[in-house]
Motif scaffolding. Structure first.
Motif, PDB file in Angstrom:
ATOM      1  N   ALA A   4      29.981  31.692  55.600  1.00  0.00           N
ATOM      2  CA  ALA A   4      30.652  30.391  55.450  1.00  0.00           C
ATOM      3  C   ALA A   4      29.786  29.383  54.705  1.00  0.00           C
ATOM      4  N   SER A   5      28.473  29.440  54.895  1.00  0.00           N
ATOM      5  CA  SER A   5      27.593  28.492  54.202  1.00  0.00           C
ATOM      6  C   SER A   5      27.032  29.046  52.900  1.00  0.00           C
ATOM      7  N   GLN A   6      27.202  30.358  52.690  1.00  0.00           N
ATOM      8  CA  GLN A   6      26.764  30.974  51.423  1.00  0.00           C
ATOM      9  C   GLN A   6      27.877  31.882  50.903  1.00  0.00           C
ATOM     10  N   PRO A   7      29.070  31.333  50.682  1.00  0.00           N
ATOM     11  CA  PRO A   7      30.196  32.180  50.293  1.00  0.00           C
ATOM     12  C   PRO A   7      30.078  32.671  48.858  1.00  0.00           C
ATOM     13  N   SER A   8      30.829  33.706  48.567  1.00  0.00           N
ATOM     14  CA  SER A   8      30.857  34.226  47.197  1.00  0.00           C
ATOM     15  C   SER A   8      32.267  34.686  46.884  1.00  0.00           C
ATOM     16  N   GLY A   9      32.863  34.005  45.925  1.00  0.00           N
ATOM     17  CA  GLY A   9      34.168  34.405  45.426  1.00  0.00           C
ATOM     18  C   GLY A   9      34.070  34.623  43.930  1.00  0.00           C
ATOM     19  N   THR A  10      35.204  34.535  43.248  1.00  0.00           N
ATOM     20  CA  THR A  10      35.207  34.640  41.789  1.00  0.00           C
ATOM     21  C   THR A  10      35.691  33.344  41.149  1.00  0.00           C
ATOM     22  N   GLY A  11      35.836  32.276  41.943  1.00  0.00           N
ATOM     23  CA  GLY A  11      36.512  31.066  41.491  1.00  0.00           C
ATOM     24  C   GLY A  11      35.717  30.180  40.552  1.00  0.00           C
ATOM     25  N   PRO A  12      36.346  29.087  40.087  1.00  0.00           N
ATOM     26  CA  PRO A  12      35.734  28.192  39.096  1.00  0.00           C
ATOM     27  C   PRO A  12      34.629  27.297  39.659  1.00  0.00           C
ATOM     28  N   PHE A  13      34.476  27.287  40.984  1.00  0.00           N
ATOM     29  CA  PHE A  13      33.400  26.523  41.614  1.00  0.00           C
ATOM     30  C   PHE A  13      32.628  27.439  42.566  1.00  0.00           C
ATOM     31  N   LYS A  14      31.364  27.056  42.808  1.00  0.00           N
ATOM     32  CA  LYS A  14      30.548  27.699  43.827  1.00  0.00           C
ATOM     33  C   LYS A  14      30.230  26.659  44.905  1.00  0.00           C
ATOM     34  N   LEU A  15      30.018  27.115  46.135  1.00  0.00           N
ATOM     35  CA  LEU A  15      29.634  26.182  47.195  1.00  0.00           C
ATOM     36  C   LEU A  15      28.128  25.976  47.151  1.00  0.00           C
ATOM     37  N   ASP A  16      27.702  24.727  47.023  1.00  0.00           N
ATOM     38  CA  ASP A  16      26.277  24.406  46.967  1.00  0.00           C
ATOM     39  C   ASP A  16      25.766  23.912  48.309  1.00  0.00           C
ATOM     40  N   LYS A  69      59.457  49.951  47.041  1.00  0.00           N
ATOM     41  CA  LYS A  69      58.560  49.385  48.052  1.00  0.00           C
ATOM     42  C   LYS A  69      57.114  49.337  47.541  1.00  0.00           C
ATOM     43  N   LYS A  70      56.831  50.086  46.499  1.00  0.00           N
ATOM     44  CA  LYS A  70      55.456  50.195  46.001  1.00  0.00           C
ATOM     45  C   LYS A  70      55.231  49.256  44.813  1.00  0.00           C
ATOM     46  N   TRP A  71      54.178  48.457  44.900  1.00  0.00           N
ATOM     47  CA  TRP A  71      53.791  47.550  43.829  1.00  0.00           C
ATOM     48  C   TRP A  71      52.428  47.978  43.298  1.00  0.00           C
ATOM     49  N   ILE A  72      52.324  48.067  41.986  1.00  0.00           N
ATOM     50  CA  ILE A  72      51.080  48.508  41.348  1.00  0.00           C
ATOM     51  C   ILE A  72      50.447  47.310  40.629  1.00  0.00           C
ATOM     52  N   PHE A  73      49.172  47.076  40.922  1.00  0.00           N
ATOM     53  CA  PHE A  73      48.435  45.943  40.366  1.00  0.00           C
ATOM     54  C   PHE A  73      47.309  46.456  39.476  1.00  0.00           C
ATOM     55  N   THR A  74      47.281  45.966  38.238  1.00  0.00           N
ATOM     56  CA  THR A  74      46.189  46.285  37.318  1.00  0.00           C
ATOM     57  C   THR A  74      45.168  45.160  37.392  1.00  0.00           C
ATOM     58  N   LEU A  75      43.934  45.492  37.738  1.00  0.00           N
ATOM     59  CA  LEU A  75      42.913  44.472  37.962  1.00  0.00           C
ATOM     60  C   LEU A  75      42.246  44.036  36.665  1.00  0.00           C
ATOM     61  N   ARG A  76      41.873  42.776  36.642  1.00  0.00           N
ATOM     62  CA  ARG A  76      41.166  42.194  35.502  1.00  0.00           C
ATOM     63  C   ARG A  76      39.759  42.784  35.444  1.00  0.00           C
ATOM     64  N   GLN A  77      39.351  43.218  34.280  1.00  0.00           N
ATOM     65  CA  GLN A  77      38.032  43.834  34.147  1.00  0.00           C
ATOM     66  C   GLN A  77      36.982  42.805  33.732  1.00  0.00           C
ATOM     67  N   GLY A  78      35.746  43.060  34.148  1.00  0.00           N
ATOM     68  CA  GLY A  78      34.634  42.193  33.763  1.00  0.00           C
ATOM     69  C   GLY A  78      34.457  40.966  34.629  1.00  0.00           C
ATOM     70  N   VAL A  79      35.221  40.861  35.736  1.00  0.00           N
ATOM     71  CA  VAL A  79      35.106  39.688  36.616  1.00  0.00           C
ATOM     72  C   VAL A  79      33.959  39.899  37.598  1.00  0.00           C
ATOM     73  N   LYS A  80      33.107  38.887  37.736  1.00  0.00           N
ATOM     74  CA  LYS A  80      31.971  38.940  38.646  1.00  0.00           C
ATOM     75  C   LYS A  80      32.158  37.939  39.790  1.00  0.00           C
ATOM     76  N   PHE A  81      31.743  38.344  40.982  1.00  0.00           N
ATOM     77  CA  PHE A  81      31.645  37.397  42.086  1.00  0.00           C
ATOM     78  C   PHE A  81      30.460  36.474  41.842  1.00  0.00           C
ATOM     79  N   HIS A  82      30.393  35.387  42.590  1.00  0.00           N
ATOM     80  CA  HIS A  82      29.300  34.428  42.418  1.00  0.00           C
ATOM     81  C   HIS A  82      27.936  35.059  42.657  1.00  0.00           C
ATOM     82  N   ASP A  83      27.876  36.104  43.474  1.00  0.00           N
ATOM     83  CA  ASP A  83      26.603  36.768  43.762  1.00  0.00           C
ATOM     84  C   ASP A  83      26.232  37.797  42.698  1.00  0.00           C
TER      85      ASP A  83
END
Length: 536
Positions: free
Chosen positions: A195-207, A94-108
């Motif tokens: 919503a108008s100033q979101p911050s994710g880690t994706g390949p685009f930013k909202l302008d 029932k337990k799933w273990i996730f190893t996170l990617r290091q060095g990833v930055k949010f848009h902010d």
């Protein structure tokens, strides 16, 4: 063959305000006419269905487990996203273990870590958390029904425990997207401001975001996945819900790409050197029946008759070839298809015979109400196609009426289920909603599992078959793909033999693109990767 006034309507020029940004260099801009009435939610979990993920989902954000959406020659597969690795705990499945990617930055500029992942899980699953957002929760909670608990193991790893052993759990996670806790804090813990100033880690930013008018996405030059750096500087998303208006905007050079061009305008688009792009798409357009007591669809003879009354080739012709006849939830070549004894075909005599046996006829019709969308991504040409179905079913003594709603309202009906007051108060006993069928959970098991009866999941009609539940238990506890496929084939075979839905056509997700657009990849999925778009 029914006739349609909509086919003969003239294209009407609707000016689109497309103020583009100028800079020190020639910025490349792709203008995309989308079939939605509004820009999907930008806070981290898009509304407006699966199609919205290509616009404000996987553009601005990333999931722990991603889906390969930049390949057109074969079906995509699960690939690492913000998690580089995931595995089930051998001591407790029932337990799933996730190893996170290091060095990833949010848009902010803040850093992705385990605390951020836990914060995001709380955001949609823990209504006692300060960051809980009911809007985002409503979108994703039904998509990740297996999650029971979760915890941080270290800064770079998290553990998610499922309610039961669930070998298909990874397929749920491309729908769960990670937004920035630091940005939410910075904006006064206000999701409306986020919503108008979101911050994710994706390949685009909202302008820029203007609700119901436009969203402007700009390239994230610092994106962690250098193989998916955006090929264009800016993508402008323009909601144009009317198909003819979208086509006109493309013909007039107001946009560069449109989705779902109207079939009757395809020759005109091609004559203007526009390219029509389509592909195998794991997406089906059905009526999902209520099987609760009191529903007119509880009689299997009626459900089978409805399936036999539809000339699917006629609908493909109506769509000018932009569809494929359905023979079930998935295509007959799919390993999960099985060997159903009930064959979906056009057989009016057999349909009328079944209706007579059930006590109905055109003179004494069965009456039913179906909730449908005005349009939107994944709904194809909703109104003309539903009119076709309505006229076809009338021939065998099924008189259907429609509750026509805006797409996001349709999703509210869907998540609430056939037993909800909003459906029963209006006599609604079927829903017309396009379904993604790319993976076992999303395409099959979630619709037939009695544990996922809405509102706990999206088993909308309350289907409850102990035999099917038994197979689902075996699927969940088996990590052997061949065994999973064999059991899924039995499940799908039973769905077809029970005529659980009225399956009409499979979408081919057509797009029309200007000659200026290069690199557009039509993936075999409802997920699409907009980073591949390149402008001349």
């Amino acid at each position: 063959m029914p006739s349609y006034k909509w086919i003969s309507r003239l294209l009407v020029t609707v000016p689109l305000a497309l103020t583009l940004h100028s800079g020190a260099y020639a910025e490349t801009v792709a203008r995309y006419g989308i079939s939605m009435a509004d820009i999907p939610l930008t806070t981290g979990q898009p509304d407006r269905g699966a199609g919205a993920y290509q616009f404000t989902g996987h553009t601005l954000y990333d999931p722990l487990i991603a889906w390969e959406a930049n390949i057109d020659s074969r079906p995509g597969k699960l690939i690492p996203g913000l998690a580089t690795e995931w595995k089930v705990d051998p001591k407790d499945n029932k337990k799933w273990i996730f190893t996170l990617r290091q060095g990833v930055k949010f848009h902010d500029g803040s850093t992705l870590n385990a605390d951020a992942v836990i914060w995001n899980l709380d955001k949609v699953l823990n209504d006692k958390s300060p960051q809980f957002d009911a809007k985002q929760s409503a979108q994703v909670r039904p998509r990740i029904p297996s999650v029971a608990t979760y915890r941080k193991i270290s800064d770079t790893s998290v553990e998610i425990t499922t309610k039961d052993v669930d070998a298909l759990f990874p397929y749920q996670l491309p729908w769960f997207l990670i937004s920035s806790p630091a940005q939410w804090e910075k904006l006064g813990k206000d999701w409306n401001k986020f919503a108008s100033q979101p911050s994710g880690t994706g390949p685009f930013k909202l302008d820029k975001l203007v609700p119901r008018e436009r969203a402007e996405l700009v390239k994230n030059a610092d994106y962690w996945d250098k193989s998916r750096l955006a090929k264009t500087d800016r993508i402008v998303l323009l909601p144009i819900p009317d198909a003819l208006t979208r086509a006109n905007a493309l013909l007039n050079g107001q946009v560069d790409i449109i989705e779902t061009p109207p079939p009757d305008v395809v020759p005109q688009l091609q004559a203007a050197k526009m390219k029509i792009v389509k592909n195998v798409t794991p997406h089906v357009w059905p009526y999902h029946f209520s099987t609760y007591p009191g529903s007119p669809w509880t009689d299997i003879r009626v459900r089978k008759a409805a399936n036999l009354a539809i000339d699917r080739d006629g609908i493909v012709a109506l769509m000018n070839g932009l569809a494929v006849p359905a023979v079930g939830q998935v295509d007959a070549t799919n390993p999960w298809f099985g060997k159903p004894s009930f064959k979906l075909k056009y057989d009016l005599a057999a349909a009328k015979k079944l209706m007579t046996e059930a006590g109905y006829s055109p003179a004494k019709p069965l009456k039913a109400k179906v909730v449908i969308a005005q349009g939107g991504t994944g709904q194809m040409l909703s109104l003309p196609m539903n009119e076709y179905i309505q006229q076809s079913l009338a021939e065998i003594g099924i008189q259907i009426s429609f509750e026509v709603v805006e797409l996001e309202n349709l999703y509210l009906y869907w998540r609430s289920g056939a037993k909800a007051d909003m459906a029963t108060s209006k006599g609604i006993t079927a829903i017309n909603l396009g379904y993604v069928t790319a993976d076992p959970f999303y395409g099959i098991t979630r619709f037939v599992d009695s544990r996922y009866v809405a509102p706990n999941g999206v088993n909308w009609g309350g289907y409850n078959n102990p035999k099917v539940d038994g197979w689902l238990d075996q699927i969940r506890t088996s990590f052997d793909v061949k065994k999973q496929d064999a059991l899924l084939a039995q499940v799908h075979q039973t769905m077809v033999d029970d005529a659980l839905m009225l399956w009409v056509v499979h979408d081919v997700n057509p797009h029309a693109i200007s000659p200026k657009v290069k690199g557009f990849v039509q993936a075999q999925h409802w997920f699409q990767d907009l980073t591949t778009i390149k402008m001349n």
